[in-house]
Design an enzyme around this catalytic site. Structure first.
Site, PDB file in Angstrom:
ATOM      1  CD  GLU A 179      -3.481   1.463  12.123  1.00 32.15           C
ATOM      2  OE1 GLU A 179      -4.580   2.048  12.217  1.00 32.15           O
ATOM      3  OE2 GLU A 179      -3.186   0.727  11.173  1.00 32.15           O
ATOM      4  CG  HIS A 220      -1.568  -4.236  14.446  1.00 41.14           C
ATOM      5  ND1 HIS A 220      -1.223  -3.000  13.959  1.00 41.14           N
ATOM      6  CD2 HIS A 220      -1.462  -5.097  13.401  1.00 41.14           C
ATOM      7  CE1 HIS A 220      -0.923  -3.112  12.667  1.00 41.14           C
ATOM      8  NE2 HIS A 220      -1.055  -4.375  12.304  1.00 41.14           N
ATOM      9  CG  HIS A 235       2.752  -0.827  11.471  1.00 45.54           C
ATOM     10  ND1 HIS A 235       3.937  -1.162  10.851  1.00 45.54           N
ATOM     11  CD2 HIS A 235       1.858  -1.779  11.120  1.00 45.54           C
ATOM     12  CE1 HIS A 235       3.770  -2.277  10.159  1.00 45.54           C
ATOM     13  NE2 HIS A 235       2.526  -2.674  10.302  1.00 45.54           N
ATOM     14  CG  HIS A 255       3.612  -7.297   9.839  1.00 44.31           C
ATOM     15  ND1 HIS A 255       2.424  -6.738  10.240  1.00 44.31           N
ATOM     16  CD2 HIS A 255       4.502  -7.031  10.829  1.00 44.31           C
ATOM     17  CE1 HIS A 255       2.588  -6.168  11.427  1.00 44.31           C
ATOM     18  NE2 HIS A 255       3.831  -6.324  11.797  1.00 44.31           N
ATOM     19  CB  CYS A 294      -0.916   0.006   1.221  1.00 41.87           C
ATOM     20  SG  CYS A 294      -0.031   0.107   2.795  1.00 41.87           S
ATOM     21  CB  CYS A 315       0.709   5.296   6.947  1.00 40.23           C
ATOM     22  SG  CYS A 315      -0.624   5.548   5.768  1.00 40.23           S
ATOM     23  CB  SER A 362       0.621  -9.927   6.949  1.00 36.13           C
ATOM     24  OG  SER A 362      -0.336  -9.083   6.363  1.00 36.13           O
ATOM     25  CB  SER A 363      -3.378  -8.581  11.189  1.00 27.94           C
ATOM     26  OG  SER A 363      -3.003  -7.246  10.970  1.00 27.94           O
ATOM     27  CG  ASN A 364      -3.872  -6.322   4.702  1.00 32.05           C
ATOM     28  OD1 ASN A 364      -3.077  -6.626   3.810  1.00 32.05           O
ATOM     29  ND2 ASN A 364      -5.054  -5.820   4.448  1.00 32.05           N
TER      30      ASN A 364
END
Length: 295
Positions: free
Chosen positions: A134, A132, A78, A44, A16, A100, A229-231
């Protein structure tokens, strides 16, 4: 498998904007030849972290960060809580801030909400993953007082007699956020106020319908992403919901050609917001090699 097999890399997958920006900043600094530390994995994805480590990036945890003095440290996309910046100032650490912009804006909104003393008992609630990076940065804006809910059912632990202000981690699923909003609306006391703010990054949220469409077009899907990676986990589950022949892999070496059925004509390769394009390209080359040897 005598017939040719079409292999497609999903154009919508890959880093991203926030991750791309952080990696670009790291590469720019490393080109100067100075020692550069990164607080936590820059992304991640183990393979991308290995690539940057070979360029000189040194990844450290918060304990090591507290012991550092007179050094240069990159903060990843994050984001970090205010305490990290305070520690950096005290230890003469030069911060390269790659937070970000979407996350930074969210941190500012939550801090403003926390500083606004409009309701002494209000609950600042963050829909996100406990622990996490973030989320820790967001909770830090409230001196640790924000309530984190990970799943829709956890909304029941809120006090519906008190005011609620709801925010979301930028990478959470939109449908789950909306379900939480609806539950609070139905259960909030008439004497309490409820305001919610949809702070989910659309660049990430829009990938869900796209990746479902991509996965449904192929006989087999290899979803490439790091185990942290949770995403990636969320997006992989979206793939599998429309295509049971979706397989989660970390590297090209994990590709098993036996997962391709005899009548397979199409293979899709996609990934998370933390998956580098070069790694998906490697996976495509590996499949082509395996198909060639198989034939």
């Amino acid at each position: 498998m005598k017939h040719p097999i079409h292999i497609e890399i999903d154009r919508g997958s890959g880093f991203c904007f926030g991750v791309t920006r952080a990696i670009n900043k790291a590469e720019e600094e490393l080109e100067k030849g100075e020692t550069l530390y990164c607080l936590g994995d820059i992304v991640h994805n183990g393979k991308e972290c290995d690539r940057l480590r070979k360029l000189g990036l040194i990844t450290i945890d918060h304990d090591a960060f507290h012991r550092l003095h007179d050094a240069k440290v990159l903060l990843r996309a994050h984001g970090e809580p205010p305490q990290t910046y305070a520690d950096a100032g005290a230890n003469r650490i030069d911060i390269i801030d790659a937070t970000c912009p979407v996350v930074l804006h969210l941190q500012e909104r939550i801090k403003k909400e926390y500083d606004l003393k409009d309701s002494p008992d209000k609950q600042i609630v963050i829909f996100g993953k406990n622990g996490h990076a973030e989320v820790m940065g967001l909770v830090g804006q409230t001196e640790g007082k924000a309530i984190v809910i990970e799943k829709t059912e956890e909304v029941k632990k809120l006090d519906f007699n008190k005011d609620i202000r709801l925010y979301s981690q930028t990478t959470k699923p939109l449908d789950e956020f909306r379900a939480i909003v609806e539950y609070i609306r139905q259960h909030i006391s008439p004497q309490a106020t409820f305001r919610y703010y949809d702070t989910i990054c659309r660049q990430v949220a829009n990938r869900m319908p796209h990746i479902r469409e991509f996965a449904s077009r192929h006989d087999v899907v290899f979803f490439v992403c790091g185990k942290k990676s949770s995403n990636g986990r969320v997006l992989f589950n979206e793939c599998r919901s429309v295509n049971p022949r979706s397989y989660l892999i970390d590297t090209a070496a994990e590709i098993d050609i036996r997962r391709l059925p005899e009548d397979c004509v199409s293979v899709g390769i996609c990934g998370a917001t933390s998956t580098p394009k070069w790694l998906m390209e490697e996976c495509k080359i590996r499949i082509e090699e395996l198909l060639g040897s198989h034939e």
